[in-house]
Design an enzyme around this catalytic site. Structure first.
Site, PDB file in Angstrom:
ATOM      1  N   PRO A  11     -10.163 -26.742   3.387  1.00  0.00           N
ATOM      2  CA  PRO A  11     -10.563 -28.036   3.929  1.00  0.00           C
ATOM      3  C   PRO A  11     -10.535 -29.195   2.933  1.00  0.00           C
ATOM      4  CG  PRO A  11     -12.442 -26.541   3.772  1.00  0.00           C
ATOM      5  CD  PRO A  11     -11.205 -25.720   3.530  1.00  0.00           C
ATOM      6  N   ASN A  12     -10.093 -30.318   3.455  1.00  0.00           N
ATOM      7  CA  ASN A  12     -10.057 -31.610   2.763  1.00  0.00           C
ATOM      8  C   ASN A  12      -8.935 -31.728   1.734  1.00  0.00           C
ATOM      9  OD1 ASN A  12     -12.329 -32.815   4.124  1.00  0.00           O
ATOM     10  ND2 ASN A  12     -13.593 -31.377   2.983  1.00  0.00           N
ATOM     11  N   ARG A  19      -8.028 -39.926  -2.366  1.00  0.00           N
ATOM     12  CA  ARG A  19      -9.442 -40.194  -2.667  1.00  0.00           C
ATOM     13  C   ARG A  19      -9.808 -39.446  -3.950  1.00  0.00           C
ATOM     14  NH1 ARG A  19      -9.041 -41.960   1.917  1.00  0.00           N
ATOM     15  NH2 ARG A  19     -10.325 -41.789   3.776  1.00  0.00           N
ATOM     16  N   TYR A  24      -9.818 -35.155  -8.674  1.00  0.00           N
ATOM     17  CA  TYR A  24      -8.753 -34.247  -8.206  1.00  0.00           C
ATOM     18  C   TYR A  24      -7.345 -34.659  -8.639  1.00  0.00           C
ATOM     19  CZ  TYR A  24     -12.448 -32.176  -5.439  1.00  0.00           C
ATOM     20  OH  TYR A  24     -13.600 -31.543  -5.064  1.00  0.00           O
ATOM     21  N   ASN A  75      -6.197 -21.646  -2.405  1.00  0.00           N
ATOM     22  CA  ASN A  75      -7.256 -22.557  -2.833  1.00  0.00           C
ATOM     23  C   ASN A  75      -8.149 -22.727  -1.606  1.00  0.00           C
ATOM     24  OD1 ASN A  75      -9.003 -24.547  -3.518  1.00  0.00           O
ATOM     25  ND2 ASN A  75      -7.468 -25.906  -4.443  1.00  0.00           N
ATOM     26  N   ALA A  78     -13.837 -25.763  -0.282  1.00  0.00           N
ATOM     27  CA  ALA A  78     -15.286 -25.549  -0.130  1.00  0.00           C
ATOM     28  C   ALA A  78     -15.611 -24.174   0.454  1.00  0.00           C
ATOM     29  CB  ALA A  78     -15.876 -26.642   0.744  1.00  0.00           C
ATOM     30  N   HIS A  81     -17.050 -21.159  -1.605  1.00  0.00           N
ATOM     31  CA  HIS A  81     -18.465 -21.023  -1.932  1.00  0.00           C
ATOM     32  C   HIS A  81     -19.325 -20.600  -0.744  1.00  0.00           C
ATOM     33  CE1 HIS A  81     -16.687 -23.233  -5.178  1.00  0.00           C
ATOM     34  NE2 HIS A  81     -16.534 -24.322  -4.438  1.00  0.00           N
ATOM     35  N   ASP A  88     -13.732 -11.324   3.755  1.00  0.00           N
ATOM     36  CA  ASP A  88     -13.452 -10.092   4.511  1.00  0.00           C
ATOM     37  C   ASP A  88     -11.985 -10.002   4.912  1.00  0.00           C
ATOM     38  OD1 ASP A  88     -16.045  -9.214   4.316  1.00  0.00           O
ATOM     39  OD2 ASP A  88     -16.643  -9.826   6.338  1.00  0.00           O
ATOM     40  N   GLU A  99      -6.494 -16.697  -6.693  1.00  0.00           N
ATOM     41  CA  GLU A  99      -7.328 -17.836  -6.286  1.00  0.00           C
ATOM     42  C   GLU A  99      -7.066 -19.003  -7.245  1.00  0.00           C
ATOM     43  OE1 GLU A  99     -11.485 -16.891  -6.535  1.00  0.00           O
ATOM     44  OE2 GLU A  99     -12.126 -18.893  -5.883  1.00  0.00           O
ATOM     45  N   HIS A 101      -8.099 -23.145  -8.190  1.00  0.00           N
ATOM     46  CA  HIS A 101      -8.869 -24.382  -8.011  1.00  0.00           C
ATOM     47  C   HIS A 101      -8.282 -25.436  -8.935  1.00  0.00           C
ATOM     48  CE1 HIS A 101     -11.897 -22.444  -5.599  1.00  0.00           C
ATOM     49  NE2 HIS A 101     -11.847 -21.439  -6.448  1.00  0.00           N
ATOM     50  N   LEU A 102      -8.129 -26.627  -8.416  1.00  0.00           N
ATOM     51  CA  LEU A 102      -7.609 -27.735  -9.236  1.00  0.00           C
ATOM     52  C   LEU A 102      -8.569 -28.060 -10.370  1.00  0.00           C
ATOM     53  CD1 LEU A 102      -6.593 -29.860  -6.168  1.00  0.00           C
ATOM     54  CD2 LEU A 102      -4.969 -28.983  -7.860  1.00  0.00           C
ATOM     55  N   ARG A 108     -18.774 -27.891 -12.844  1.00  0.00           N
ATOM     56  CA  ARG A 108     -19.235 -28.811 -11.801  1.00  0.00           C
ATOM     57  C   ARG A 108     -20.627 -28.399 -11.293  1.00  0.00           C
ATOM     58  NH1 ARG A 108     -14.574 -30.086  -7.666  1.00  0.00           N
ATOM     59  NH2 ARG A 108     -16.055 -31.796  -7.258  1.00  0.00           N
ATOM     60  N   ARG A 112     -20.945 -24.787  -6.855  1.00  0.00           N
ATOM     61  CA  ARG A 112     -19.509 -24.458  -6.912  1.00  0.00           C
ATOM     62  C   ARG A 112     -19.218 -23.307  -7.887  1.00  0.00           C
ATOM     63  NH1 ARG A 112     -17.081 -28.913  -4.289  1.00  0.00           N
ATOM     64  NH2 ARG A 112     -18.268 -30.820  -4.633  1.00  0.00           N
TER      65      ARG A 112
HETATM   66  O1  CA2 Z   1     -11.078 -27.670  -7.461  1.00  0.00           O
HETATM   67  C1  CA2 Z   1     -10.672 -27.287  -6.373  1.00  0.00           C
HETATM   68  O2  CA2 Z   1      -9.484 -27.077  -6.123  1.00  0.00           O
HETATM   69  C2  CA2 Z   1     -11.673 -27.091  -5.233  1.00  0.00           C
HETATM   70  O3  CA2 Z   1     -11.286 -25.915  -4.512  1.00  0.00           O
HETATM   71  C3  CA2 Z   1     -11.556 -28.323  -4.367  1.00  0.00           C
HETATM   72  C4  CA2 Z   1     -12.564 -28.348  -3.219  1.00  0.00           C
HETATM   73  C5  CA2 Z   1     -13.975 -28.097  -3.729  1.00  0.00           C
HETATM   74  O4  CA2 Z   1     -14.872 -27.987  -2.635  1.00  0.00           O
HETATM   75  C6  CA2 Z   1     -14.057 -26.827  -4.566  1.00  0.00           C
HETATM   76  O5  CA2 Z   1     -15.369 -26.690  -5.049  1.00  0.00           O
HETATM   77  C7  CA2 Z   1     -13.097 -26.889  -5.724  1.00  0.00           C
HETATM   78  C8  CA2 Z   1     -12.550 -29.706  -2.531  1.00  0.00           C
HETATM   79  C9  CA2 Z   1     -11.235 -30.086  -1.963  1.00  0.00           C
HETATM   80  C10 CA2 Z   1     -11.373 -31.476  -1.430  1.00  0.00           C
HETATM   81  O6  CA2 Z   1     -10.298 -32.235  -1.908  1.00  0.00           O
HETATM   82  C11 CA2 Z   1     -10.409 -33.583  -1.856  1.00  0.00           C
HETATM   83  C12 CA2 Z   1      -9.330 -34.272  -2.303  1.00  0.00           C
HETATM   84  C13 CA2 Z   1      -9.373 -35.631  -2.313  1.00  0.00           C
HETATM   85  C14 CA2 Z   1     -10.500 -36.303  -1.873  1.00  0.00           C
HETATM   86  C15 CA2 Z   1     -11.583 -35.602  -1.437  1.00  0.00           C
HETATM   87  C16 CA2 Z   1     -11.530 -34.231  -1.420  1.00  0.00           C
END
Ligand code: CA2
Length: 145
Positions: A11-12, A19, A24, A75, A78, A81, A88, A99, A101-102, A108, A112
């Site tokens: 998600p996101n 953003r 990110y 990836n 959210a 977590h 599963d 796995e 994560h950026l 953080r 997380r």
């Molecule tokens: O660091 C990562 O790749 C995360 O998986 C990114 C997730 C975050 O919830 C994890 O803790 C770490 C969030 C992805 C949301 O991406 C956005 C990108 C631009 C603006 C807002 C959110």
């Protein structure tokens, strides 16, 4: 026929590059997809790159990977977590899972620091931005070979 690698984004991540560039980075998800497609191609692998904001859809895609993908890069965003459902689904796969994560999730907020996915992943890459995806593909290519 090229072996298929499934690359899943949670998600996101569709908002990447639009953003919070300070957190990110400036690359969009489309940029990350190009990086992944090129890297897969260099290894003779087929890249199936997807993003969903919906936990159930990610679970469906993971289930469909059984017998159709040779490896998974995920990836979970959210859902890393929170999602026992994704944990599963992944544990039912018998192909390598990496796995990604950026960001460095350990630098953080405390919520997380734990990922339900890490326990079922062969490896975890975090904090290296989009390069984490290409490193994960390199690792998968080695495991698949
Ligand atoms: O660091 C990562 O790749 C995360 O998986 C990114 C997730 C975050 O919830 C994890 O803790 C770490 C969030 C992805 C949301 O991406 C956005 C990108 C631009 C603006 C807002 C959110």
């Amino acid at each position: 026929m090229a072996k298929r690698v499934l690359i899943l984004n949670g998600p996101n991540l569709n908002l990447l590059g639009t953003r919070e560039p300070g957190v990110y980075g400036a690359a969009t998800l489309a940029d990350v997809e190009v990086l992944c497609t090129d890297r897969c191609e260099a290894h003779g692998l087929e890249c199936d790159f997807r993003q969903s904001n919906h936990e159930g859809e990610l679970v469906d895609w993971i289930q469909q990977a059984r017998g159709t993908a040779e490896g998974v890069v995920i990836n979970p965003a959210a859902y890393s977590h929170t999602s026992v459902a994704i944990h599963d689904a992944l544990r039912m796969l018998d192909v390598p899972i990496i796995e990604v994560h950026l960001t460095n999730i350990h630098q953080r907020e405390p919520f997380r620091h734990h990922s339900y996915v890490s326990a079922v992943a062969r490896g975890v890459v975090c904090g290296l931005g989009p390069s984490g995806y290409t490193l994960a593909i390199d690792a998968l290519a080695e495991f698949i070979d």
